[in-house]
Scaffold this active site. Structure first.
Site, PDB file in Angstrom:
ATOM      1  N   HIS A 181      17.591 -51.132   1.969  1.00  0.00           N
ATOM      2  CA  HIS A 181      17.368 -52.581   2.044  1.00  0.00           C
ATOM      3  C   HIS A 181      15.866 -52.841   1.970  1.00  0.00           C
ATOM      4  O   HIS A 181      15.093 -52.372   2.820  1.00  0.00           O
ATOM      5  CB  HIS A 181      17.957 -53.163   3.327  1.00  0.00           C
ATOM      6  CG  HIS A 181      19.450 -53.224   3.281  1.00  0.00           C
ATOM      7  ND1 HIS A 181      20.247 -53.008   4.376  1.00  0.00           N
ATOM      8  CD2 HIS A 181      20.290 -53.483   2.235  1.00  0.00           C
ATOM      9  CE1 HIS A 181      21.522 -53.140   4.018  1.00  0.00           C
ATOM     10  NE2 HIS A 181      21.574 -53.419   2.719  1.00  0.00           N
ATOM     11  N   GLU A 184      13.324 -54.088   4.923  1.00  0.00           N
ATOM     12  CA  GLU A 184      13.316 -53.391   6.205  1.00  0.00           C
ATOM     13  C   GLU A 184      12.192 -52.358   6.211  1.00  0.00           C
ATOM     14  O   GLU A 184      12.416 -51.151   6.242  1.00  0.00           O
ATOM     15  CB  GLU A 184      14.711 -52.779   6.442  1.00  0.00           C
ATOM     16  CG  GLU A 184      15.780 -53.864   6.508  1.00  0.00           C
ATOM     17  CD  GLU A 184      17.221 -53.360   6.394  1.00  0.00           C
ATOM     18  OE1 GLU A 184      17.436 -52.139   6.412  1.00  0.00           O
ATOM     19  OE2 GLU A 184      18.129 -54.214   6.288  1.00  0.00           O
ATOM     20  N   ARG A 237      16.455 -58.304  -0.036  1.00  0.00           N
ATOM     21  CA  ARG A 237      17.251 -57.210   0.528  1.00  0.00           C
ATOM     22  C   ARG A 237      17.838 -56.289  -0.544  1.00  0.00           C
ATOM     23  O   ARG A 237      17.930 -55.078  -0.363  1.00  0.00           O
ATOM     24  CB  ARG A 237      18.383 -57.851   1.338  1.00  0.00           C
ATOM     25  CG  ARG A 237      19.561 -56.938   1.719  1.00  0.00           C
ATOM     26  CD  ARG A 237      20.580 -57.771   2.486  1.00  0.00           C
ATOM     27  NE  ARG A 237      21.854 -57.112   2.697  1.00  0.00           N
ATOM     28  CZ  ARG A 237      22.212 -56.480   3.827  1.00  0.00           C
ATOM     29  NH1 ARG A 237      21.356 -56.399   4.814  1.00  0.00           N
ATOM     30  NH2 ARG A 237      23.401 -55.940   3.951  1.00  0.00           N
ATOM     31  N   HIS A 305      17.522 -48.039   8.772  1.00  0.00           N
ATOM     32  CA  HIS A 305      17.476 -49.472   8.448  1.00  0.00           C
ATOM     33  C   HIS A 305      16.720 -50.176   9.570  1.00  0.00           C
ATOM     34  O   HIS A 305      16.306 -49.572  10.550  1.00  0.00           O
ATOM     35  CB  HIS A 305      18.899 -50.062   8.421  1.00  0.00           C
ATOM     36  CG  HIS A 305      19.733 -49.659   7.266  1.00  0.00           C
ATOM     37  ND1 HIS A 305      20.140 -50.542   6.294  1.00  0.00           N
ATOM     38  CD2 HIS A 305      20.265 -48.456   6.922  1.00  0.00           C
ATOM     39  CE1 HIS A 305      20.875 -49.917   5.410  1.00  0.00           C
ATOM     40  NE2 HIS A 305      20.981 -48.645   5.760  1.00  0.00           N
ATOM     41  N   GLU A 380      19.573 -48.473  13.050  1.00  0.00           N
ATOM     42  CA  GLU A 380      18.873 -49.754  12.889  1.00  0.00           C
ATOM     43  C   GLU A 380      17.695 -49.717  13.854  1.00  0.00           C
ATOM     44  O   GLU A 380      17.875 -49.754  15.067  1.00  0.00           O
ATOM     45  CB  GLU A 380      19.793 -50.921  13.247  1.00  0.00           C
ATOM     46  CG  GLU A 380      21.044 -51.032  12.394  1.00  0.00           C
ATOM     47  CD  GLU A 380      20.806 -51.705  11.047  1.00  0.00           C
ATOM     48  OE1 GLU A 380      19.688 -52.244  10.847  1.00  0.00           O
ATOM     49  OE2 GLU A 380      21.715 -51.673  10.212  1.00  0.00           O
TER      50      GLU A 380
HETATM   51  O1  0X9 Z   1      24.726 -54.450   6.854  1.00  0.00           O
HETATM   52  C1  0X9 Z   1      24.199 -53.351   6.662  1.00  0.00           C
HETATM   53  O2  0X9 Z   1      24.242 -52.761   5.587  1.00  0.00           O
HETATM   54  C2  0X9 Z   1      23.466 -52.647   7.802  1.00  0.00           C
HETATM   55  N1  0X9 Z   1      22.764 -53.605   8.596  1.00  0.00           N
HETATM   56  S1  0X9 Z   1      21.421 -54.295   8.013  1.00  0.00           S
HETATM   57  O3  0X9 Z   1      20.988 -55.305   8.939  1.00  0.00           O
HETATM   58  N2  0X9 Z   1      20.265 -53.212   7.963  1.00  0.00           N
HETATM   59  O4  0X9 Z   1      21.672 -54.778   6.712  1.00  0.00           O
HETATM   60  C3  0X9 Z   1      24.473 -51.918   8.647  1.00  0.00           C
HETATM   61  C4  0X9 Z   1      25.188 -50.873   7.911  1.00  0.00           C
HETATM   62  C5  0X9 Z   1      25.935 -49.958   8.763  1.00  0.00           C
HETATM   63  N3  0X9 Z   1      27.049 -49.497   8.086  1.00  0.00           N
HETATM   64  C6  0X9 Z   1      27.167 -48.216   7.662  1.00  0.00           C
HETATM   65  N4  0X9 Z   1      26.126 -47.449   7.576  1.00  0.00           N
HETATM   66  N5  0X9 Z   1      28.359 -47.800   7.376  1.00  0.00           N
HETATM   67 ZN    ZN Z   2      19.633 -52.516   6.214  1.00  0.00          ZN
END
Ligand code: 0X9
Ligand code: ZN
Length: 424
Positions: A181, A184, A237, A305, A380
């Site tokens: 992303h 980030e 993003r 992330h 995260e």
């Molecule tokens: O939504 C996302 O892709 C991630 N959160 S973010 O705020 N960085 O965009 C979380 C993704 C978690 N899911 C997996 N890794 N399966």
């Molecule tokens: Zn992310």
């Protein structure tokens, strides 16, 4: 002033004017936090997300009784407030003028070309790529450069492998990917810090860690997006491939793992657009091909992330738990404890679907299910939850503490995964 000089000056000023004019601005855009208290309210917010470009749902619309942050364009504010009122959807104003937040340059610094490579400021893509290349010269026979793939705008997805020749030909592999992303920024910065520590630390435990594994690092899994956050829109993003009238797919919804099933949008303008098909984006397609070429060699996969301070493990597409969930949970426990030690930073998390929201087609779920990687995590990083849209702009003076505690966590993760017998 000579004519030639004035022409050059005029040209330079024109270039500055163009680049300033091209940068997205959010003057008088408001930021609200809304909550859907039932399925009907959630459906209304989802429809708004899918139909209006003047409303930017920062992390998508996912589930009831959860904070949802939305950026509202000035001309849309009256309609937005009326829609909230008519449908009795609760909302709170977080920010009156988003641009004022973004203008706060003191908080987040970008490294100028002149300075050396360090972690006191955020680096450009070029500077990080040059630094990675310099490592291959500084550590010949240890660091090798990898082109993990190409991007839509024809950039390289550059990574490195760190592999010390200690007579142990077949070492367990650890794969670390960040920056999928674009906005980030703390994720690539943390990843390069970890690389640097593994190569330069005097700490015996870290030296052992460096020597006993084959490490694969990709600090920028979405280079086009990262460059775009520097040149044009800090809040970008997705990837940059055009899809209809909008740009980019969410590269963390685009992997071929229950692709397009839940927690995605089919609207190319949405932040969570899954793309027209699995691996429609050359970035995920080519990086996954590279990872596939390592099948059986990677026992631990980590995707960095931001933000919200979560440690997450599969699955995102279902609330069913992975068969080795007990092991995931014990790695989770030591990770959260290790992060807390140094600065008291508190993480939560669990399986993606229950801990945050349904999300299909992510890199960590794909790695878990497709290349024999039994331990796959998504972290995260800072700041914590409820930081709203500026959470992606972590002040530069937090790069080092974030990176330090994340490295502490990595040491704990690797040791636990080893104790559990996953490194063969
Ligand atoms: O939504 C996302 O892709 C991630 N959160 S973010 O705020 N960085 O965009 C979380 C993704 C978690 N899911 C997996 N890794 N399966
Ligand atoms: Zn992310």
């Amino acid at each position: 002033m000579s004519l030639k000089f004035s022409l050059i000056l005029a040209l330079c000023l024109a270039v500055v004017a163009i680049s300033n004019a091209e940068r997205a601005r959010y003057d008088n855009y408001r930021v609200y936090r809304v909550t859907a208290s039932d399925a009907k309210e959630l459906a209304i917010l989802k429809t708004m997300e899918d139909t209006s470009d003047a409303l930017i749902f920062i992390e998508g619309v996912h589930s009831v009784n959860r904070d949802i942050e939305v950026v509202v364009a000035p001309h849309k504010i009256p309609d937005f407030l009326k829609a909230m009122g008519d449908n009795e959807i609760d909302y709170v104003l977080l920010e009156n003028n988003l641009q004022a937040q973004l203008d706060d340059e003191d908080k987040e610094q970008i490294k100028g070309r002149a300075g050396g490579y360090d972690w006191t400021a955020y680096q450009t893509l070029d500077d990080t790529y040059n630094w990675l290349i310099s490592l291959t010269r500084l550590y010949p026979g240890v660091v090798t450069l990898i082109e993990g793939g190409k991007t839509y705008e024809k950039r390289s997805i550059l990574g490195i492998k760190i592999s010390y020749n200690n007579g142990n030909a077949q070492k367990p592999g650890i794969f670390i990917e960040a920056g999928i992303h674009a906005r980030e920024w703390i994720a690539p910065a943390t990843t390069t810090y970890i690389i640097n520590q593994l190569l330069t630390s005097e700490d015996a435990a870290l030296q052992d860690l460096a020597k006993n594994y084959d490490w694969y690092f990709f600090p920028h899994a979405n280079p086009d997006g990262y460059v775009y956050t520097h040149t044009t829109n800090r809040m970008w993003r997705k990837t940059r491939q055009p899809h209809g009238i909008c740009y980019g797919a969410d590269p963390n919804r685009n992997w071929d793992s229950y692709w397009g099933t839940v927690g995605i949008s089919n609207n190319p303008c949405s932040e969570t657009y899954a793309g027209p098909k699995a691996f429609s984006e050359i970035e995920t397609k080519s990086l996954s091909n590279y990872i596939k070429s390592l099948e059986g060699k990677i026992q631990l996969y980590i995707s960095y992330h931001s933000y919200s301070q979560y440690v997450l493990y599969p699955y995102g597409h279902t609330n069913q738990l992975p068969d080795n969930v007990a092991d995931f949970q014990s790695v989770f426990n030591v990770t959260v404890d290790a992060i807390k030690q140094r600065y008291g930073t508190r993480y939560t998390g669990g399986n993606v679907y229950d801990a945050i929201y349904p999300a299909s087609g992510s890199s960590t779920d794909w790695a878990y299910a497709n290349v024999g990687t039994r331990m796959s995590f998504c972290l995260e990083l800072r700041p914590g939850p409820n930081a709203f849209v500026t959470g992606f702009r972590l002040p530069a003076n937090q790069i080092l503490p974030t990176a330090e505690e994340t490295l502490d966590a990595l040491v704990a993760m690797v040791n636990k995964v080893k104790d559990l017998g996953y490194f063969k």
